[in-house]
Design an enzyme around this catalytic site. Structure first.
Site, PDB file in Angstrom:
ATOM      1  CB  SER A  27       8.235   6.318   1.796  1.00  0.00           C
ATOM      2  OG  SER A  27       7.569   6.174   3.041  1.00  0.00           O
ATOM      3  CE  LYS A  45       1.164   3.572  -1.901  1.00  0.00           C
ATOM      4  NZ  LYS A  45       1.535   4.038  -0.553  1.00  0.00           N
ATOM      5  CD  GLU A  71      -5.815  -2.754  -4.677  1.00  0.00           C
ATOM      6  OE1 GLU A  71      -6.135  -3.043  -5.849  1.00  0.00           O
ATOM      7  OE2 GLU A  71      -4.644  -2.778  -4.237  1.00  0.00           O
TER       8      GLU A  71
HETATM    9  C1  LIG Z   1       1.932   3.220   0.524  1.00  0.00           C
HETATM   10  C2  LIG Z   1       3.026   3.789   1.314  1.00  0.00           C
HETATM   11  C3  LIG Z   1       4.050   2.980   1.864  1.00  0.00           C
HETATM   12  C4  LIG Z   1       4.028   1.481   1.814  1.00  0.00           C
HETATM   13  O1  LIG Z   1       4.165   0.905   0.563  1.00  0.00           O
HETATM   14  P1  LIG Z   1       5.509   0.209   0.071  1.00  0.00           P
HETATM   15  O2  LIG Z   1       5.077  -0.477  -1.179  1.00  0.00           O
HETATM   16  O3  LIG Z   1       5.951  -0.752   1.131  1.00  0.00           O
HETATM   17  O4  LIG Z   1       6.497   1.278  -0.153  1.00  0.00           O
HETATM   18  C5  LIG Z   1       5.098   3.599   2.522  1.00  0.00           C
HETATM   19  N1  LIG Z   1       5.150   4.939   2.658  1.00  0.00           N
HETATM   20  C6  LIG Z   1       4.199   5.745   2.160  1.00  0.00           C
HETATM   21  C7  LIG Z   1       4.328   7.210   2.352  1.00  0.00           C
HETATM   22  C8  LIG Z   1       3.108   5.214   1.457  1.00  0.00           C
HETATM   23  O5  LIG Z   1       2.157   6.021   0.973  1.00  0.00           O
END
Ligand SMILES: *Cc1c(COP(=O)(O)O)cnc(C)c1O
Length: 400
Positions: free
Chosen positions: A384, A95, A117
């Site tokens: 992610s 993010k 938010e």
């Molecule tokens: C917020 C989040 C997601 C989901 O958001 P996407 O917009 O679908 O990527 C996935 N993995 C992590 C670690 C997150 O913090």
């Protein structure tokens, strides 16, 4: 005519095929068009590109490495699994890539406040971090129920200097926080900016957030080619709103031989109402200013969705994913809460990497698929985020 169905998207109105657009009142459309114009200006400016590139390198710690999960691959007895380590970024997830971009854009436009938010607090912490760095006030709206559940993230946002607005109306969760943040934004959209946390919402946000996240796939494609002299056979990522997935997929869209797989949360099962598999079971509709796939209840309202990973429980999904599904370029599959927990624990114990519960959905797909493939096949997983935030919850749930 451009031969590729991907290159020119979205069009000038923000459409990916029939998805996307600006399904918002005219006054707000004018503000979104200003944001788009400012974004198109800075993205072509060398000074902006250099500032962003320097921050991604020296602040976020990019490029993030790709790790060959050898023990996991051997244990599963099939394809090789590789992890793109977005969990190693500053603040522990992907993010920060788009939050930095949004904060720099806000500063460029002379905005006096960034508003957003947050549900579990991940977007809130990444945005508060970027705003602290750039030096711009940040206001985060969060449901009271979530505030009580997500204590460490609440504390971090306060330490980082963000103003936290507790939301007590309705069910005091994410949807109410969105309403509250949006009302605050509408008080002065000329001076404030609303920083959306995924590739969702009205144009230009799905495009902008994608562009800021596309560094994931650009790096990964180059790293993989350099290391292996070829591309991976399968590339996978979890899909909530879809930002980490589109960030990974964009660089591979034109590589016909690469199978792209988005993994949605099947929650307690696709045959129950307790899931959040929007592309798998939803239908084309409209939500939060965009046309996209939506999960609706019988009354036509957005469904009260569920996932063990709070970052994935959203009843809509990015318009570009909706388009890629209809084109058939990306294969959208799902993993249940139980499969996610198993992947979470397995990756932790076999490789010493604790993944975010969101990311564990993509790991679960890789674990399910690897044994069906030969040992010379390669699966690249976008990891992610890291799972520190989920450790207490998982330990309690599994009785560790
Ligand atoms: C917020 C989040 C997601 C989901 O958001 P996407 O917009 O679908 O990527 C996935 N993995 C992590 C670690 C997150 O913090």
């Amino acid at each position: 005519m451009n031969a590729s169905p991907f290159a020119p998207l979205p069009d000038a109105q923000g459409y990916f095929g029939r998805f996307g657009g600006q399904r918002i009142p005219p006054a707000l459309k004018a503000v979104m068009d200003e944001i788009d114009a400012a974004y198109e200006e800075i993205r072509h400016r060398e000074d902006f590109q250099r500032e962003l590139a320097d921050l991604l390198a020296d602040y976020v710690g990019r490029p993030s490495p790709i790790f060959h999960a050898r023990r996991l691959s051997e244990q599963l007895g099939g394809a090789q699994i590789h992890l793109k380590r977005e969990d190693l970024n500053h603040t522990g997830a992907h993010k920060i890539n788009h939050c930095l971009g949004e904060a720099l854009l806000a500063k460029f436009m002379g905005k006096t406040k960034v508003i957003a938010e947050t549900g579990a607090g991940q977007h809130g912490v990444a945005l508060a971090t970027a705003c602290a760095l750039v030096g711009i006030p940040c206001e985060i709206h969060m449901g009271q129920v979530d505030i009580e559940k997500e204590h460490p993230n609440v504390t971090k946002m306060k330490i980082l200097g963000a103003t936290l607005v507790p939301v007590t109306r309705g069910t005091a969760t994410l949807k109410d926080a969105v309403d509250s943040a949006f009302e605050e934004y509408l008080k002065d959209p000329q001076r404030f900016i609303y920083a959306i946390g995924s590739v969702v919402g009205p144009h230009p946000f799905p495009k902008m957030v994608r562009d800021f996240q596309a560094i994931i796939g650009r790096e990964a494609r180059e790293q993989f080619l350099e290391r292996h002299g070829r591309l991976p056979d399968h590339v996978t990522a979890c899909v909530g709103g879809g930002s980490n997935a589109i960030g990974m997929f964009t660089a591979f869209l034109e590589d016909d031989g690469v199978h792209l797989v988005g993994v949605e949360p099947a929650g307690e099962g696709l045959d129950t109402p307790r899931h959040s598999a929007t592309l798998t079971l939803g239908r084309p509709g409209e939500i939060h200013g965009m046309a996209c796939y939506v999960l609706e209840d019988e009354a036509g309202q957005p469904m009260a969705v569920h996932s063990i990973a709070s970052g994935l429980d959203y009843p809509g999904v990015g318009p570009q994913h909706s388009y890629l599904k209809e084109l058939g370029r990306v294969d959208y599959q799902s993993a249940t809460d139980d499969a996610c927990l198993e992947a979470f624990l397995t990756l932790s114990r076999v490789e010493g990497i604790i993944p975010a519960l969101e990311s564990a959905h993509a790991v679960a797909w890789a674990m399910r698929t690897a044994p069906t493939l030969a040992a010379d096949r390669h699966i690249l997983v976008n990891l992610s985020g890291r799972g520190d935030k989920d450790a207490d919850y998982v330990a309690a749930r599994l009785g560790l």
